[in-house]
Design an enzyme around this catalytic site. Structure first.
Site, mmCIF file in Angstrom:
data_model
loop_
_atom_site.group_PDB
_atom_site.id
_atom_site.type_symbol
_atom_site.label_atom_id
_atom_site.label_comp_id
_atom_site.label_asym_id
_atom_site.label_seq_id
_atom_site.Cartn_x
_atom_site.Cartn_y
_atom_site.Cartn_z
ATOM 1 N N HIS A 27 -27.732 -14.827 25.731
ATOM 2 C CA HIS A 27 -26.641 -14.633 26.680
ATOM 3 C C HIS A 27 -25.961 -15.944 27.085
ATOM 4 C CE1 HIS A 27 -28.421 -10.724 26.832
ATOM 5 N NE2 HIS A 27 -27.701 -10.301 27.851
ATOM 6 N N HIS A 29 0.859 -1.186 0.000
ATOM 7 C CA HIS A 29 0.000 0.000 0.000
ATOM 8 C C HIS A 29 0.892 1.232 0.000
ATOM 9 C CE1 HIS A 29 -2.378 -3.286 1.725
ATOM 10 N NE2 HIS A 29 -3.424 -2.689 1.190
ATOM 11 N N HIS A 89 -4.491 4.001 -3.148
ATOM 12 C CA HIS A 89 -4.445 3.318 -1.849
ATOM 13 C C HIS A 89 -3.518 2.106 -1.880
ATOM 14 C CE1 HIS A 89 -5.988 1.346 1.839
ATOM 15 N NE2 HIS A 89 -5.944 0.241 1.116
#
Length: 673
Positions: A476, A35, A265
């Site tokens: 949960h 990059h 990029h």
């Protein structure tokens, strides 16, 4: 952007910044991967920061009072690699730059802290770095309060991009930093308005400046290519008592044909475009070529902190021998000698008194004796303090009014908590632990994975570990979470069956140097099973014989956590029928796998039928221990979960899903025929 004007306005600065840009272009082109755009866009900010503000000594990359530099936008790794090479870090010769992204090179695609001392934290998953930086800044505040400004007084600087600020963890981190008023944290936003898919506005319209201000930050907006504005903004940021965000308007892939585009990029490898960019910079055209005078200037920047380090060493030498030893101990991550003694004393007490306790309460009982002898422990919870039992008397709350406090109210921010704890651990000098419900490891997972990758010995206190939490229901109730924790490399997952095992689990976690621990704890009360006191830490073996068979051994029951007492009850019933039954407690499959084969075979010999018992899915690593390691399938069965749970009292749930003493007995007898 008029490159010529930039060169003319600040020629010396420009040459230094251009060295970062050209090294980036050459390394990415050589690797044909990487990059390029971010390092090219942020080179000016980095140059000013390293030259005029960052306190560091390239010859001593682990000096405890250095400023910390965090590259949250880790895809731009050539920025930090270039800086390390240019400033003279011994671990970063030019050959390492040339080996960018190659097998065995320290210059990995994304920065990895365990490969290079000059890399403070492993980044790449966007948003992690800024959240780590919050932890680094918290650690600095806490250690300055403990050891004084003479030994701990430094800043944490972080480069973050648009992507970092889009990730949800950034919101948790920014809010936490604002609440904590971390005045020595400075974040530079690489405001280039580009993502891989295109301009930022195709996916986001957040006003980042207002967002940071709303969270209590000091905010400035500058031209990220003007060294005078950059310098003044950093000075202003250091003068405020709030965390600071400097919005740096930059051009991605500055000076390249792909400037200000999404293609800028990634990897910019076209030879003609690379040549044209270098010509625009006024830089040498040769690959990996840095003018000698520029390299010399950068090396002088890398050595300017030697005077600061020498002054720090002189101040350190003025401390008492005891204070020096304590400072060195906590930064080395070594547990105090008293830890073993207090753990053994608690184990003995519990074995004698035989209380029935939820292991989350057991954990708190351990912390009550550990925290006073380990001043480096730094606890917290994601808004579940009373449920996780993570707070002990005398810790005090860590906030802007009490930096000596050792307990953090992280709020409902599991991901931010885990990422901050990574930063706290990586900073050195503290042992962070934090709690939430085991089911919510899903929210913390990316940072827990990075704990393992970065070898940070963070302790995750995960309570309410099964259907045993009862009425809150399947949202949960964790059933698959043990499997992912056990499947994660370099992670110790420990599910203790009583208070004695919980104490041993904490001893392991607090003496680990390079492995995070996940302590998996119950909501419901459990009987004390280890009633015969032993100084030896049996949990460190991973599995051991809790109760052996009487007569010929026909059955081995293997269980963890809250199901070990069911296995013990089943053993009584089987033995009453003349069926010799061994019970093996297996609190940690990872630790058991580390034992030599002879020990494993001694605990789990071939021959008897095997029944595994755990209120979770079989996918959590059970096949190895039930089927056998030698390729000969044992007769075996598993008593556990095959679905999500339900909302009901815990006792009724265990009955509904067949995780009962009677079912364990029935399964064993069925295998025997």
């Amino acid at each position: 952007m008029d490159i010529a004007k930039l060169r003319e306005a600040h020629p010396d600065h420009w040459k230094r910044a251009a060295a970062i840009r050209t090294l980036t272009l050459d390394a990415v082109a050589e690797a044909n991967s990487g990059h390029s755009g971010m390092p090219m866009g942020m080179a000016d900010v980095a140059t000013v920061l390293f030259e005029k503000h960052l306190k560091f000594d390239a010859s001593a990359p682990t000096w405890p009072d250095r400023d910390r530099f965090i590259l949250s936008a880790g895809h731009g790794s050539m920025l930090i690699y270039s800086l390390l090479y240019l400033t003279g870090y011994a671990e970063m010769p030019l050959e390492a730059i040339k080996d960018f992204r190659q097998m065995g090179a320290v210059t990995a695609g994304h920065p990895e802290n365990f490969l290079l001392d000059g890399v403070e934290t492993t980044t790449g998953p966007l948003g992690q770095g800024i959240a780590n930086a919050v932890g680094f800044a918290m650690a600095e505040e806490a250690l300055r309060a403990r050891f004084g400004k003479k030994l701990q007084d430094h800043y944490t600087y972080c480069f973050a991009g648009d992507g970092c600020l889009m990730e949800g963890v950034s919101h948790e981190a920014i809010a936490l930093a604002g609440r904590q008023k971390l005045g020595k944290l400075v974040v530079f936003w690489d405001n280039n308005n580009i993502t891989i898919d295109g301009t930022v506005d195709i996916s986001d319209r957040t006003n980042q400046v207002q967002r940071f201000k709303a969270a209590g930050w000091h905010v400035q907006e500058i031209d990220g290519h003007d060294p005078e504005q950059i310098d003044a903004a950093i000075a202003a940021a250091k003068a405020t008592k709030k965390p600071s965000m400097i919005a740096c308007k930059t051009h991605i892939a500055l000076g390249h044909a792909k400037q200000d585009t999404s293609k800028g990029h990634g990897a910019l490898t076209d030879a003609e475009e690379l040549k044209a960019a270098k010509e625009a910079y006024g830089a040498p055209l040769g690959a990996f070529e840095v003018p000698a005078d520029v390299k010399k200037q950068w090396e002088e920047i890398g050595s300017k902190g030697r005077a600061d380090r020498a002054a720090w060493e002189a101040r350190f030498d003025e401390q008492s021998e005891r204070r020096q030893a304590e400072f060195n101990r906590v930064f080395a991550g070594e547990a105090p000698k008293k830890l073993s003694a207090v753990i053994k004393a608690l184990k003995k007490q519990i074995s004698e008194e035989k209380p029935k306790m939820a292991t989350r309460a057991s954990s708190q009982a351990v912390l009550e004796v550990v925290n006073p002898v380990m001043p480096e422990t730094f606890g917290g919870s994601a808004d579940l303090t009373g449920s996780n039992n993570t707070l002990t008397e005398g810790l005090g709350t860590f906030d802007e009014t009490n930096r000596k406090g050792r307990y953090v109210y992280y709020g409902i921010r599991e991901h931010g908590m885990a990422a901050a704890m990574n930063g706290i651990s990586l900073h050195g000098g503290l042992r962070p632990y934090g709690g939430t419900f085991f089911c919510f490891t899903d929210y913390a997972r990316p940072s827990m994975r990075l704990s393992a990758l970065m070898k940070t010995p963070v302790t995750y206190v995960m309570t309410h570990d099964s259907i045993g939490l009862g009425e809150d229901g399947p949202t949960h109730q964790p059933v698959e979470h043990l499997a992912i924790c056990r499947a994660t490399p370099n992670t110790l997952t420990i599910r203790p069956c009583d208070t004695v095992e919980t104490a041993e689990a904490w001893e392991i976690a607090l003496t680990s140097q390079s492995t995070p621990s996940v302590l998996v704890l119950t909501r419901q009360g459990l009987p004390t099973l280890r009633t015969d006191h032993k100084n030896t830490n049996l949990v460190s073996k991973g599995a051991y014989v809790l109760a052996d068979s009487e007569g010929k051994r026909q059955v081995i029951l293997i269980a963890t956590g809250s199901e070990v007492h069911l296995a013990m009850e089943a053993r009584e019933k089987l033995q009453a029928e003349g069926i010799g039954t061994r019970v093996v407690s297996m609190p940690s499959m990872e630790l058991f796998a580390e034992q030599d084969e002879s020990y494993r075979r001694k605990v789990l010999p071939a021959g008897p039928v095997r029944v595994g018992v755990e209120a979770a899915t079989r996918a959590g690593g059970w096949d190895r221990w039930l089927l056998g390691e030698r390729g000969r399938e044992n007769k075996q069965a598993f008593v556990g979960m095959t679905s999500f749970g339900a909302s009901a009292p815990a006792g009724e749930l265990f009955e509904k899903y067949g995780i009962t003493t009677d079912n364990v007995v029935a399964q064993a007898k069925a295998l025997l025929g």
